[in-house]
Design an enzyme around this catalytic site. Structure first.
Site, PDB file in Angstrom:
ATOM      1  N   TRP A   1      35.963  30.249 117.331  1.00 54.28           N
ATOM      2  CA  TRP A   1      34.528  29.388 116.000  1.00 54.28           C
ATOM      3  C   TRP A   1      33.961  30.790 115.644  1.00 54.28           C
ATOM      4  O   TRP A   1      34.001  31.376 116.259  1.00 54.28           O
ATOM      5  CB  TRP A   1      33.557  29.270 117.241  1.00 54.28           C
ATOM      6  CG  TRP A   1      33.588  27.749 117.854  1.00 54.28           C
ATOM      7  CD1 TRP A   1      32.107  27.057 116.652  1.00 54.28           C
ATOM      8  CD2 TRP A   1      34.061  26.471 117.656  1.00 54.28           C
ATOM      9  NE1 TRP A   1      32.506  25.581 117.282  1.00 54.28           N
ATOM     10  CE2 TRP A   1      33.581  25.008 117.839  1.00 54.28           C
ATOM     11  CE3 TRP A   1      35.566  27.148 118.777  1.00 54.28           C
ATOM     12  CZ2 TRP A   1      34.109  24.217 118.277  1.00 54.28           C
ATOM     13  CZ3 TRP A   1      35.929  25.617 118.965  1.00 54.28           C
ATOM     14  CH2 TRP A   1      35.067  24.064 118.692  1.00 54.28           C
TER      15      TRP A   1
ATOM     16  N   TRP B   1      30.690  32.082 115.442  1.00 55.71           N
ATOM     17  CA  TRP B   1      30.218  32.755 115.974  1.00 55.71           C
ATOM     18  C   TRP B   1      30.530  34.228 117.563  1.00 55.71           C
ATOM     19  O   TRP B   1      29.827  35.039 118.017  1.00 55.71           O
ATOM     20  CB  TRP B   1      28.564  33.401 115.486  1.00 55.71           C
ATOM     21  CG  TRP B   1      27.243  31.656 116.697  1.00 55.71           C
ATOM     22  CD1 TRP B   1      28.329  30.235 117.153  1.00 55.71           C
ATOM     23  CD2 TRP B   1      26.299  31.830 117.470  1.00 55.71           C
ATOM     24  NE1 TRP B   1      27.463  29.446 118.181  1.00 55.71           N
ATOM     25  CE2 TRP B   1      25.848  30.170 117.777  1.00 55.71           C
ATOM     26  CE3 TRP B   1      25.288  32.824 116.745  1.00 55.71           C
ATOM     27  CZ2 TRP B   1      24.679  30.378 118.516  1.00 55.71           C
ATOM     28  CZ3 TRP B   1      23.539  32.157 117.384  1.00 55.71           C
ATOM     29  CH2 TRP B   1      23.790  31.136 117.949  1.00 55.71           C
TER      30      TRP B   1
ATOM     31  N   GLN C   1      27.574  29.243 110.428  1.00 53.70           N
ATOM     32  CA  GLN C   1      27.047  29.889 111.846  1.00 53.70           C
ATOM     33  C   GLN C   1      26.283  31.066 111.213  1.00 53.70           C
ATOM     34  O   GLN C   1      26.824  32.041 110.996  1.00 53.70           O
ATOM     35  CB  GLN C   1      28.080  29.811 113.238  1.00 53.70           C
ATOM     36  CG  GLN C   1      27.958  28.235 113.569  1.00 53.70           C
ATOM     37  CD  GLN C   1      29.424  28.344 114.796  1.00 53.70           C
ATOM     38  OE1 GLN C   1      29.850  29.489 115.119  1.00 53.70           O
ATOM     39  NE2 GLN C   1      28.636  27.570 116.027  1.00 53.70           N
TER      40      GLN C   1
ATOM     41  N   ASP D   1      23.349  22.910 118.115  1.00 56.76           N
ATOM     42  CA  ASP D   1      22.961  21.852 117.832  1.00 56.76           C
ATOM     43  C   ASP D   1      22.119  20.752 118.540  1.00 56.76           C
ATOM     44  O   ASP D   1      21.325  20.069 117.308  1.00 56.76           O
ATOM     45  CB  ASP D   1      24.789  21.061 119.086  1.00 56.76           C
ATOM     46  CG  ASP D   1      25.421  22.306 118.404  1.00 56.76           C
ATOM     47  OD1 ASP D   1      25.643  23.364 118.524  1.00 56.76           O
ATOM     48  OD2 ASP D   1      26.795  21.594 119.270  1.00 56.76           O
TER      49      ASP D   1
ATOM     50  N   TYR E   1      21.711  21.287 127.155  1.00 54.57           N
ATOM     51  CA  TYR E   1      22.694  22.132 126.229  1.00 54.57           C
ATOM     52  C   TYR E   1      21.140  23.321 125.390  1.00 54.57           C
ATOM     53  O   TYR E   1      20.191  24.062 126.385  1.00 54.57           O
ATOM     54  CB  TYR E   1      22.858  21.231 125.387  1.00 54.57           C
ATOM     55  CG  TYR E   1      24.470  21.258 124.258  1.00 54.57           C
ATOM     56  CD1 TYR E   1      25.278  22.074 124.573  1.00 54.57           C
ATOM     57  CD2 TYR E   1      24.254  21.153 123.260  1.00 54.57           C
ATOM     58  CE1 TYR E   1      25.524  22.698 124.122  1.00 54.57           C
ATOM     59  CE2 TYR E   1      24.975  21.537 122.061  1.00 54.57           C
ATOM     60  CZ  TYR E   1      26.647  21.530 122.719  1.00 54.57           C
ATOM     61  OH  TYR E   1      27.322  22.407 122.031  1.00 54.57           O
ATOM     62  N   TRP E   2      21.114  22.709 124.290  1.00 58.84           N
ATOM     63  CA  TRP E   2      20.336  23.405 123.770  1.00 58.84           C
ATOM     64  C   TRP E   2      18.417  23.184 123.734  1.00 58.84           C
ATOM     65  O   TRP E   2      17.382  23.928 123.259  1.00 58.84           O
ATOM     66  CB  TRP E   2      20.065  23.651 122.069  1.00 58.84           C
ATOM     67  CG  TRP E   2      21.128  24.684 121.683  1.00 58.84           C
ATOM     68  CD1 TRP E   2      23.083  24.339 121.755  1.00 58.84           C
ATOM     69  CD2 TRP E   2      21.752  25.856 121.893  1.00 58.84           C
ATOM     70  NE1 TRP E   2      23.806  25.195 121.690  1.00 58.84           N
ATOM     71  CE2 TRP E   2      22.862  25.749 121.538  1.00 58.84           C
ATOM     72  CE3 TRP E   2      20.606  27.261 122.027  1.00 58.84           C
ATOM     73  CZ2 TRP E   2      23.740  27.302 120.998  1.00 58.84           C
ATOM     74  CZ3 TRP E   2      21.404  28.246 121.549  1.00 58.84           C
ATOM     75  CH2 TRP E   2      22.791  28.782 121.713  1.00 58.84           C
TER      76      TRP E   2
ATOM     77  N   GLU F   1      28.880  28.653 130.091  1.00 52.74           N
ATOM     78  CA  GLU F   1      28.293  27.917 128.498  1.00 52.74           C
ATOM     79  C   GLU F   1      26.481  28.674 128.504  1.00 52.74           C
ATOM     80  O   GLU F   1      25.767  29.054 127.636  1.00 52.74           O
ATOM     81  CB  GLU F   1      28.125  27.508 127.831  1.00 52.74           C
ATOM     82  CG  GLU F   1      28.237  26.754 126.359  1.00 52.74           C
ATOM     83  CD  GLU F   1      28.949  25.935 125.803  1.00 52.74           C
ATOM     84  OE1 GLU F   1      29.159  24.384 126.419  1.00 52.74           O
ATOM     85  OE2 GLU F   1      28.867  25.173 125.179  1.00 52.74           O
TER      86      GLU F   1
END
Ligand code: 9WN
Length: 442
Positions: free
Chosen positions: A29, A31, A106, A169, A362-363, A407
Site C-alpha cells: 500500500w 502510504w 493516497q 475509507d 474504523y475511521w 491497526e
C-alpha cells in the site's frame, strides 16, 4: 517493545517490499509503505530506501503513485483485486509496471519518509544513500506535480480526492457525498475483509462497499483520466487532510533539496505548491469551530464535521500563530483529546461528540497511531514539545498495554482493533522509541 516492533516488520517483509499486514492487507500500500520505510530506517536505511524505490517503480506515467501495488501475486486473497481496476487495459499510463495496481492514490507521506531516512543515515552510508535519494527525488517531484495539477486543476492549493479509499475509507466526512449516489449493487461480489477480521462492526458496511465498488466502476469507465473524472465523476472532494499532508511533504522535499541536488525549477515549484497549500488551508479554517472544513466540489458545500482532518493546519505546520493557538485549544477541548472518557489523550479519528461516532468502527472513532505520529511530528516542528511528548508517550503506552501493534484502537477502552501486526503501527513505534519526548524529529 523495539524488538517486538522489528519482529512485526520482519514478519511482513517480502524482501523488497512489506505487506501492510500479514493477512488483511497482503500487498504493498502506498502510504503504508512510506510509514514502513520510516520503521525500516531504524533497522537498515538501505532496506528503507528499497521500500520506497519498489513503490515508485509502480508510479504511473502521469506521476500518480497508486494506492495499492498488487505485489503479493494473483493467488493472494484481497478484495477487490486487480481485475476490478483493470488499469493497464484502459490507460497507457498504467502499462509496463512491475505489478498491477489500483487507479487511485493516497496521502503523500513519502517525502516525510525520505527526509527521515536521510536524517537517520549514518556517515559511512551517506554516499550510497545520497545517490539513491538523488535517483528517487525526481520521481517524488513528479508525484507532487501530479497532485498539484491533475488533482487540482483549479490551482486552489487543495487536493481533490476521487474515492474514500484514498486514505480514510469510511470516515463520516464522506457520508453525504456517498448518500447522494444511488447505486444498484455493482454486480455480485464477496467481501473477505469482514470474515478475515471476524467482527464486521470494525469495518465499513456493505452499503459503503456497494458505493466504493460503484465508484471504482466509474473511474474505470473514465479510463482514470483526470480530465474526464473532473468532468463527470460524482465524488470529488477537496480533502483538507490530504492537502495538509501534501503541504508538509512539499516542505520535506525542500528540506532535502540540497542533498538531492534539486534544480532551481523544482525548488521553485515545490515552494509554490507549499505556499499555495498553506494559504488554502488557512482560508478553509473556520474560527467558529476552530477546525478546517473539507469542500464538496460537486455541491459547492463545506463538509463540517468534527474529525481529525479538521486539524489540517496543524498537520500542515501552519505559519499562522492565531490558527495554531486556536487549534491547540480545540485539540484538548472536550470534543477531542479532552473528553474525560478517553483511555489515552490521543486524537480520535472522529470526535466522540459527533453523532456519527462509533468507538469500534474504523475511521469513525478509533485512534490510529499513524495519524497521531503525523500530529506528533508536526507539533514537534511547530515548537510544541510538551504536547508532542504527550502524544508520543500515550501512543506507546496504548500499544504497550496490550502488546498489540494494532491497526487502530478503541478510544475509550484502548482495545486493539482491526488487523494485529499492522506494519505501519510497528514502524511508527520504532520511530517513537528512537527519540526522547522532547527531541525534534527533524
Ligand atoms: C483499502 C492498508 C490500508 C490503509 C488505509 C485503510 C485500509 C484498505 C481496506 O487499509 O484501507 O485501501 O481494505 O480497508 O483505510 O488507510 O492504507 O493498511
Amino acid at each position: 517493545m523495539r524488538d517486538q516492533a522489528a519482529a512485526v516488520l520482519h514478519g511482513n517483509d517480502e524482501g523488497t517490499w512489506t505487506k501492510a499486514s500479514p493477512h488483511l492487507y497482503p500487498h504493498q500500500w502506498s502510504w503504508d509503505s512510506a510509514f514502513i520505510a520510516i520503521g525500516w530506517a531504524h533497522l537498515d536505511v538501505g532496506r528503507a530506501m528499497t521500500e520506497l524505490e519498489q513503490l515508485f517503480a509502480a508510479q504511473w506515467a502521469t506521476g500518480m503513485v497508486p494506492h495499492i501495488v498488487f505485489r503479493g501475486g494473483p493467488g493472494v486473497p484481497y478484495f477487490p483485486g486487480p481485475e476490478w481496476w483493470d488499469c493497464a487495459s484502459v490507460t497507457p499510463a498504467a502499462r509496463g509496471l512491475p505489478a498491477p495496481t489500483t487507479g487511485i492514490c493516497q496521502p503523500p507521506v513519502h517525502a516525510l519518509a525520505l527526509r527521515r531516512i536521510w536524517q537517520l543515515t549514518p556517515s559511512p552510508r551517506r554516499p550510497e544513500i545520497r545517490a539513491r535519494i538523488q535517483a528517487l527525488y525526481p520521481r517524488m517531484v513528479s508525484w507532487h506535480r501530479y497532485l498539484a495539477t491533475g488533482r487540482d486543476p483549479e490551482a486552489s492549493g487543495m487536493v481533490t480526492t476521487y474515492h474514500p479509499w484514498e486514505g480514510t475509507d469510511n470516515s463520516p466526512r464522506w457520508d453525504r457525498a456517498l448518500e447522494r449516489i444511488k447505486v444498484a449493487k455493482p454486480g455480485p461480489y464477496t467481501r473477505i475483509d469482514t470474515s478475515e477480521l471476524g467482527d464486521p462492526s470494525q469495518r465499513p458496511t456493505n452499503w459503503d462497499y456497494d458505493r466504493f465498488l460503484w465508484l471504482v466502476e466509474q473511474l474505470r469507465k473514465f479510463r482514470y483520466d483526470d480530465v474526464l473524472i473532473y468532468r463527470h465523476h460524482r465524488f470529488l472532494i477537496k480533502d483538507v487532510f490530504f492537502s495538509a499532508v501534501f503541504a508538509a511533504a512539499n516542505a520535506a522535499l525542500l528540506d532535502l533539496a540540497d542533498a538531492a541536488g534539486a534544480s532551481d525549477g523544482d525548488r521553485g515549484d515545490l515552494t509554490g505548491w507549499l505556499d499555495r497549500g498553506r494559504a488554502a488551508l488557512a482560508h478553509r479554517f473556520e474560527a467558529k469551530s476552530g477546525l478546517c472544513a473539507d469542500y464538496d466540489v460537486r455541491t459547492g458545500e463545506p463538509i463540517r464535521l468534527r474529525t481529525f482532518a479538521g486539524f489540517a493546519p496543524l498537520f500542515a505546520r501552519t505559519a499562522d500563530a492565531g490558527q495554531l493557538a486556536a487549534q491547540l485549544r480545540r485539540l484538548d477541548s472536550p470534543d477531542f483529546c479532552g473528553d474525560p472518557r478517553l483511555r489515552w489523550r490521543l486524537l480520535p479519528s472522529t470526535s466522540p461528540a459527533e453523532p456519527a461516532f462509533e468507538a469500534h468502527d474504523y475511521w469513525r472513532g478509533p485512534v490510529w497511531p499513524v495519524i497521531n505520529w503525523l500530529l506528533w511530528q508536526s507539533l514537534t516542528q511547530l515548537g510544541c514539545p510538551a504536547r508532542a511528548a504527550g502524544l508520543r508517550r500515550d501512543s506507546l503506552a496504548e500499544i504497550a498495554e496490550t502488546g498489540v501493534f494494532a491497526e487502530y484502537f478503541d478510544p475509550f477502552t484502548g482495545k486493539p482493533l482491526g488487523s494485529p501486526q499492522q506494519s505501519w503501527t510497528a514502524a511508527v513505534a520504532l520511530d517513537w522509541l528512537s527519540v526522547s519526548g522532547a527531541r525534534s524529529p527533524g
